[in-house]
Write a protein that holds these residues in place. Structure first.
Motif, PDB file in Angstrom:
ATOM      1  N   UNK A  59       0.850  -1.185   0.000  1.00 48.08           N
ATOM      2  CA  UNK A  59       0.000   0.000   0.000  1.00 48.08           C
ATOM      3  C   UNK A  59       0.894   1.246   0.000  1.00 48.08           C
ATOM      4  N   UNK A  60       0.362   2.356  -0.494  1.00 41.33           N
ATOM      5  CA  UNK A  60       1.168   3.581  -0.588  1.00 41.33           C
ATOM      6  C   UNK A  60       0.724   4.596   0.461  1.00 41.33           C
ATOM      7  N   UNK A  61       1.693   5.338   1.042  1.00 45.94           N
ATOM      8  CA  UNK A  61       1.274   6.383   1.982  1.00 45.94           C
ATOM      9  C   UNK A  61       0.571   7.530   1.257  1.00 45.94           C
ATOM     10  N   UNK A  62      -0.277   8.241   1.992  1.00 41.25           N
ATOM     11  CA  UNK A  62      -0.913   9.436   1.440  1.00 41.25           C
ATOM     12  C   UNK A  62       0.144  10.530   1.300  1.00 41.25           C
ATOM     13  N   UNK A  63       1.000  10.646   2.325  1.00 39.50           N
ATOM     14  CA  UNK A  63       2.176  11.508   2.205  1.00 39.50           C
ATOM     15  C   UNK A  63       3.285  10.957   3.089  1.00 39.50           C
ATOM     16  N   UNK A  64       4.481  11.440   2.861  1.00 41.78           N
ATOM     17  CA  UNK A  64       5.651  10.939   3.579  1.00 41.78           C
ATOM     18  C   UNK A  64       6.331   9.853   2.773  1.00 41.78           C
ATOM     19  N   UNK A  65       7.459   9.350   3.289  1.00 41.65           N
ATOM     20  CA  UNK A  65       8.121   8.285   2.537  1.00 41.65           C
ATOM     21  C   UNK A  65       8.808   7.260   3.416  1.00 41.65           C
ATOM     22  N   UNK A  66       8.984   6.090   2.842  1.00 39.65           N
ATOM     23  CA  UNK A  66       9.630   4.983   3.551  1.00 39.65           C
ATOM     24  C   UNK A  66      10.787   4.500   2.693  1.00 39.65           C
TER      25      UNK A  66
END
Ligand SMILES: Nc1ncnc2c1ncn2[C@@H]1O[C@H](COP(=O)(O)OP(=O)(O)OP(=O)(O)O)[C@@H](O)[C@H]1O
Ligand SMILES: [Mg+2]
Length: 258
Positions: A59-66
């Motif tokens: 799944x992808x974040x709405x904002x931010x990063x990993x």
């Protein structure tokens, strides 16, 4: 060395039925080092699985990063093995073929698949059960197959979402001890989701305590108690008191806000 860097992650889901957005994870930042065993501890619905799924790339974040190993997560990858609460085995494949499943997808020949799977079957204590099918195994044994399958790809990181939640108390203790031994042996990084304070303190060398939804990090602390850990020792109880205190504060704050 930082293995996983989670920066300002926000995740909201659109609830089309009710025409509303649900904020599941709110501005979570965490740095997880190489060979850490991090337990993500939080109440049901606080966004633990959501966060783990984003590290896995499901799944992808709405904002931010990993980032994992310095690379921004865009999709699932062989550098991250995942173990779910319920083992997701193929019922028509025996233990050896389930463990080696990803190797078959990569076109590796049967003799090599068997040889590589055997190492991990032995490691998780399933020697002698190679030809058994999932329906012929107990819940704990199925979970071991799932762990062996995740380890086989030699991932940098293993992501575990309440993998022992469905097991009886005795099997759970055995599996927890085995997992710590495996982690010490193969020196991978583990992110382990749980809602059990005892389990988090038994397993983790770093504990991230999350708030109720929307999930935020309430505390992130090192827990270097020597292993094997005695859950009845004063040191363990002291740590437990601290975590329970945080949880109690949180409940009080949410009651006041209501
Ligand atoms: N695909 C989705 N669509 C809409 N809402 C979702 C979705 N996935 C999760 N949520 C919501 O996000 C919140 C966090 O869910 P999540 O599954 O991450 O919680 P959790 O901490 O893993 O809980 P549990 O301990 O019960 O497994 C919940 O309110 C849930 O309803
Ligand atoms: Mg969950």
């Amino acid at each position: 060395m930082a293995e996983i860097v989670i920066s300002n992650i926000v995740k909201s889901f659109t609830d089309r039925q009710r025409n509303a957005d649900i904020l599941a994870v709110d501005n979570v930042s965490l740095t997880i080092n190489d060979h850490d065993f991090v337990c993500l501890l939080g109440p049901s619905g606080c966004g633990k699985s959501t966060l783990l799924n984003m590290i896995a790339g499901f799944d992808k974040p709405t904002s931010g990063r990993i980032e994992v190993g310095g690379v921004v997560v865009q999709k699932p990858g062989a550098d991250r093995g995942v173990v779910f609460q319920q083992p997701t085995l193929m019922p028509w494949l025996n233990v050896a073929d389930n463990v080696a499943f990803h190797l078959k997808l990569s076109g590796i020949r049967k003799a090599e698949r068997r040889a590589r799977a055997q190492e991990f079957i032995d490691l998780v204590g399933l020697k002698g059960f190679e030809a058994h099918f999932p329906s012929e195994l107990s819940g704990g044994m199925n979970q071991r197959v799932g762990i062996a399958r995740a380890l086989l790809m030699n991932p940098r990181v293993i992501l575990m979402d309440e993998p022992f939640a469905a097991l009886d108390a005795q099997t759970k203790i055995e599996m927890q001890e085995e997992l710590v031994q495996i982690w010490q042996r193969i020196r991978c990084t583990i992110v382990f989701v749980t809602h059990s304070v005892d389990e988090a303190l038994l397993l983790g060398n770093r504990i991230a305590v999350m708030s109720r939804r929307p999930g935020r990090i309430r505390d992130y602390f090192d827990f270097d108690m020597p292993r094997p850990r005695d859950v009845t020792s004063p040191e363990f109880n002291e740590a437990k008191r601290r975590v329970l205190g945080l949880i109690r504060d949180e409940s009080r704050m949410s009651r006041q806000a209501a």
